[in-house]
Motif scaffolding. Structure first.
Motif, mmCIF file in Angstrom:
data_model
loop_
_atom_site.group_PDB
_atom_site.id
_atom_site.type_symbol
_atom_site.label_atom_id
_atom_site.label_comp_id
_atom_site.label_asym_id
_atom_site.label_seq_id
_atom_site.Cartn_x
_atom_site.Cartn_y
_atom_site.Cartn_z
ATOM 1 N N GLY A 63 0.830 -1.200 0.000
ATOM 2 C CA GLY A 63 0.000 0.000 0.000
ATOM 3 C C GLY A 63 0.859 1.243 0.000
ATOM 4 N N ARG A 64 0.200 2.388 -0.016
ATOM 5 C CA ARG A 64 0.870 3.678 -0.057
ATOM 6 C C ARG A 64 0.482 4.452 1.200
ATOM 7 N N TYR A 65 1.480 4.773 2.019
ATOM 8 C CA TYR A 65 1.256 5.349 3.338
ATOM 9 C C TYR A 65 1.762 6.793 3.350
ATOM 10 N N LEU A 66 0.850 7.740 3.399
ATOM 11 C CA LEU A 66 1.191 9.160 3.348
ATOM 12 C C LEU A 66 1.550 9.651 4.744
ATOM 13 N N THR A 67 2.657 10.403 4.855
ATOM 14 C CA THR A 67 3.082 10.882 6.166
ATOM 15 C C THR A 67 3.889 12.163 6.060
ATOM 16 N N GLY A 68 3.890 12.910 7.170
ATOM 17 C CA GLY A 68 4.864 13.972 7.382
ATOM 18 C C GLY A 68 5.980 13.422 8.244
ATOM 19 N N SER A 69 6.592 14.283 9.065
ATOM 20 C CA SER A 69 7.739 13.848 9.876
ATOM 21 C C SER A 69 7.317 12.877 10.972
ATOM 22 N N ILE A 70 8.060 11.768 11.087
ATOM 23 C CA ILE A 70 7.888 10.819 12.169
ATOM 24 C C ILE A 70 9.232 10.628 12.850
ATOM 25 N N HIS A 71 9.200 10.203 14.138
ATOM 26 C CA HIS A 71 10.405 10.127 14.945
ATOM 27 C C HIS A 71 10.561 8.716 15.477
ATOM 28 N N LEU A 72 11.598 8.018 15.005
ATOM 29 C CA LEU A 72 11.875 6.670 15.482
ATOM 30 C C LEU A 72 12.325 6.695 16.934
ATOM 31 N N LYS A 73 11.920 5.678 17.676
ATOM 32 C CA LYS A 73 12.298 5.554 19.078
ATOM 33 C C LYS A 73 13.063 4.246 19.299
ATOM 34 N N SER A 74 13.726 4.152 20.426
ATOM 35 C CA SER A 74 14.580 3.005 20.720
ATOM 36 C C SER A 74 13.834 1.681 20.593
ATOM 37 N N ASN A 75 14.538 0.696 20.033
ATOM 38 C CA ASN A 75 14.046 -0.680 19.897
ATOM 39 C C ASN A 75 12.888 -0.816 18.918
ATOM 40 N N VAL A 76 12.758 0.113 17.994
ATOM 41 C CA VAL A 76 11.697 0.058 16.985
ATOM 42 C C VAL A 76 12.324 0.017 15.595
ATOM 43 N N THR A 77 11.799 -0.880 14.773
ATOM 44 C CA THR A 77 12.182 -0.978 13.374
ATOM 45 C C THR A 77 10.958 -0.737 12.498
ATOM 46 N N LEU A 78 11.110 0.120 11.492
ATOM 47 C CA LEU A 78 10.088 0.260 10.456
ATOM 48 C C LEU A 78 10.388 -0.780 9.391
ATOM 49 N N HIS A 79 9.459 -1.711 9.168
ATOM 50 C CA HIS A 79 9.679 -2.790 8.210
ATOM 51 C C HIS A 79 8.654 -2.675 7.086
ATOM 52 N N PHE A 80 9.163 -2.561 5.856
ATOM 53 C CA PHE A 80 8.313 -2.369 4.687
ATOM 54 C C PHE A 80 8.323 -3.634 3.834
ATOM 55 N N GLU A 81 7.190 -4.304 3.774
ATOM 56 C CA GLU A 81 7.092 -5.471 2.910
ATOM 57 C C GLU A 81 7.086 -5.030 1.448
ATOM 58 N N GLU A 82 7.386 -5.962 0.560
ATOM 59 C CA GLU A 82 7.411 -5.638 -0.866
ATOM 60 C C GLU A 82 6.072 -5.058 -1.293
ATOM 61 N N GLY A 83 6.117 -3.919 -1.963
ATOM 62 C CA GLY A 83 4.895 -3.242 -2.384
ATOM 63 C C GLY A 83 4.432 -2.163 -1.430
ATOM 64 N N ALA A 84 5.065 -2.038 -0.275
ATOM 65 C CA ALA A 84 4.731 -0.977 0.669
ATOM 66 C C ALA A 84 5.556 0.267 0.350
ATOM 67 N N VAL A 85 4.887 1.429 0.315
ATOM 68 C CA VAL A 85 5.558 2.692 -0.006
ATOM 69 C C VAL A 85 5.201 3.723 1.062
ATOM 70 N N LEU A 86 6.216 4.285 1.702
ATOM 71 C CA LEU A 86 6.025 5.408 2.613
ATOM 72 C C LEU A 86 6.178 6.678 1.798
ATOM 73 N N LEU A 87 5.101 7.438 1.665
ATOM 74 C CA LEU A 87 5.069 8.628 0.815
ATOM 75 C C LEU A 87 5.261 9.883 1.652
ATOM 76 N N GLY A 88 6.193 10.723 1.253
ATOM 77 C CA GLY A 88 6.348 12.010 1.913
ATOM 78 C C GLY A 88 5.238 12.955 1.512
ATOM 79 N N SER A 89 4.691 13.668 2.481
ATOM 80 C CA SER A 89 3.646 14.653 2.204
ATOM 81 C C SER A 89 4.179 15.750 1.284
ATOM 82 N N LEU A 90 3.279 16.344 0.517
ATOM 83 C CA LEU A 90 3.641 17.461 -0.351
ATOM 84 C C LEU A 90 3.400 18.807 0.317
ATOM 85 N N ASN A 91 2.942 18.783 1.562
ATOM 86 C CA ASN A 91 2.667 20.019 2.312
ATOM 87 C C ASN A 91 3.873 20.352 3.183
ATOM 88 N N PRO A 92 4.558 21.469 2.945
ATOM 89 C CA PRO A 92 5.747 21.800 3.747
ATOM 90 C C PRO A 92 5.479 21.880 5.241
#
Length: 489
Positions: A63-92
């Protein structure tokens, strides 16, 4: 601690984490994959929840996941399966700024990662366009040099600062509006099997490693508008050290591998093995100490570069008055480079700039300063194919007028900075203890310049040099104000 021990510690630390980690699907937190819903707050809630509950992976399905700024925290992994897209927002206004603007931040965290076969897409040309619009309206304050926002104003894909045990594996990072990924003052970073495809806007460095200790970049493909793999030292009290680059392929409209443009501290114990570079506008390898810092103990082995503007550029400068750099103990071996007569990155979306022209094709350079010389450099088993065809009408510097080559200690360092140089193969100035063996230089067309020229070189050995060029190839070396030069068959 040695580089080997650092790498073993990083590998053991990072590879042990996933077996203990719990997987959390994005759907649990109401994160939508429609490419329309802005998920910033729900993704951040998920990261915070996982970190507070013992750690684990936040798993993004197709899928396509729209986001602005996110902040990783200790002991967390962002895992993207094949076909997953993290989309940067177009709004500054959807982005935070902590020195840099970014989609993914991590500050002062441990045991974090970005993994999988998915994609982080910054949609760089579009967010940059919208930032420009906000600047024109007076809503964003920016120097706006060269009609584009400063690099810090445009979102990078990942800015990781002062973190320990960082695992980046498998993902594709594409279309950043600025530098792609920055690892700043981190320890134990493993970057493996990633793809960088970032030609959407200016300043798209593929990977920036800043004042880190213990970094591996392996088995990765990097195609970027700006420098491919770039090491920097932003802090005069820090050192970028214990770095390994192995089994990577790089294409750039700047330099393939470069470190030292920002060289306030230093670089130590850097090893680069088995790298392929192609269609690259500037140098295959650039090492610089131009801001008062140092470069020491560097090994480059088994590098091949095709259709690349320059092979090797080593430089000491003085961009800050009173702060002279230092460079010593550099070994470059088993290298093959083909330099074309035409622009190597012609046809790419953001080409390198046409500058310092007209000039003849530049040789490889080892250039210090009169009071800051480069010492103990070894070049071994190197073959460089040049186009030749030098035109003496381009501000010719004759062998009897080498003092006309400018010093330019404060200039931005690139191999073309000196304009015309008197050699077509290798130019060495302000250096000592240089060992060159089994160097093969060839040029396709006759060149009025000498293959190798030295100026203020003291203590050097040239052994097993082979020069092939139309016309006279016997007198392949010219020395000026140099002492202790030994040539052997």
């Amino acid at each position: 601690m040695s580089l080997k021990n650092y790498l073993i510690l990083a590998l053991l630390t990072i590879t042990c984490l996933p077996s203990q980690a719990k997987d959390y699907r994005t759907s649990l937190f109401g994160i939508h994959s429609d490419g329309i819903t802005l998920n910033t707050r729900s993704i951040q809630y998920a990261i915070d929840f996982i970190s507070q509950n013992g750690g684990g992976r936040l798993v993004f399905n197709v899928g396509r996941y729209l986001t602005g700024s996110i902040h990783l925290k200790s002991n967390v992994t962002l895992h993207f399966e094949e076909g997953a897209v993290l989309l940067g927002s177009l709004n500054p206004w959807d982005y935070d700024k902590k020195v840099w603007t970014a989609i993914v931040f991590a500050h002062d965290q441990q045991n974090i990662g970005i993994t999988g076969q998915g994609v982080i897409d910054g949609r760089g040309r579009y967010i940059a366009r919208n930032i420009v619009d906000m600047i024109h309206k007076g809503l964003i304050k920016d120097l706006f040099r060269q009609d584009r926002p400063e690099a810090e104003t445009r979102p990078v894909l990942a800015y990781i600062r002062n973190c320990e045990n960082v695992n980046i594996k498998g993902v594709t990072m594409q279309n950043s509006s600025s530098w792609v990924q920055i690892y700043d003052q981190c320890k134990n970073v493993a970057i493996d099997s990633i793809t960088v495809d970032s030609k959407a806007y200016w300043n798209n460095d593929g990977i920036d490693i800043v004042d880190c200790d213990g970094v591996t970049v392996t088995n990765s493909f990097i195609d970027s508008d700006d420098d491919g793999i770039c090491l920097k030292s932003h802090d005069a009290s820090k050192v970028c050290k214990n770095i390994l680059v192995r089994n990577c392929t790089i294409r750039s409209s700047a330099n393939g591998i470069k470190f030292g443009t920002a060289s306030y501290g230093g670089f130590s114990n850097v090893k680069i093995y088995n790298v392929k570079i192609f269609d690259t506008y500037r140098s295959a390898v650039t090492l610089q100490a131009v801001d008062g810092g140092f470069v020491e103990n560097v090994i480059v082995d088994s590098l091949k570069a095709y259709n690349t503007g320059n092979a090797i550029f080593l430089r000491i400068g003085e961009r800050m008055k009173g702060r002279k750099g230092r460079m010593e103990n550099v070994s470059i071996s088993n290298m093959y480079v083909e330099v074309p007569a035409t622009k190597p990155d012609a046809g790419y979306e953001y080409e390198g700039p046409i500058e310092d022209m007209p000039r003849n094709i530049s040789p490889s350079d080892i250039v210090g300063m009169p009071d800051a010389i480069i010492t103990n450099v070894t070049l071994k088993n190197i073959e460089i194919k040049m186009p030749g065809g030098g035109n003496p009408m381009f501000a010719k510097i004759g062998l009897d007028e080498l003092d006309k080559v400018p010093e330019k200690p404060t200039f931005y360092p690139e191999f073309s900075m000196f304009d015309e140089l008197p050699a077509w193969g290798l130019y060495i100035r302000h250096a000592k203890d240089i060992k060159v063996s089994n160097l093969t230089l060839s040029c396709e067309k006759k060149d009025y310049r000498t293959a190798i020229v030295t100026d203020d070189l003291h203590g050097a050995t040239f052994e097993g040099i082979k020069v092939t060029q139309p016309g006279n190839s016997k007198n392949y070396i010219y020395t000026h104000k140099s002492t202790g030069i030994v040539t052997k068959k």
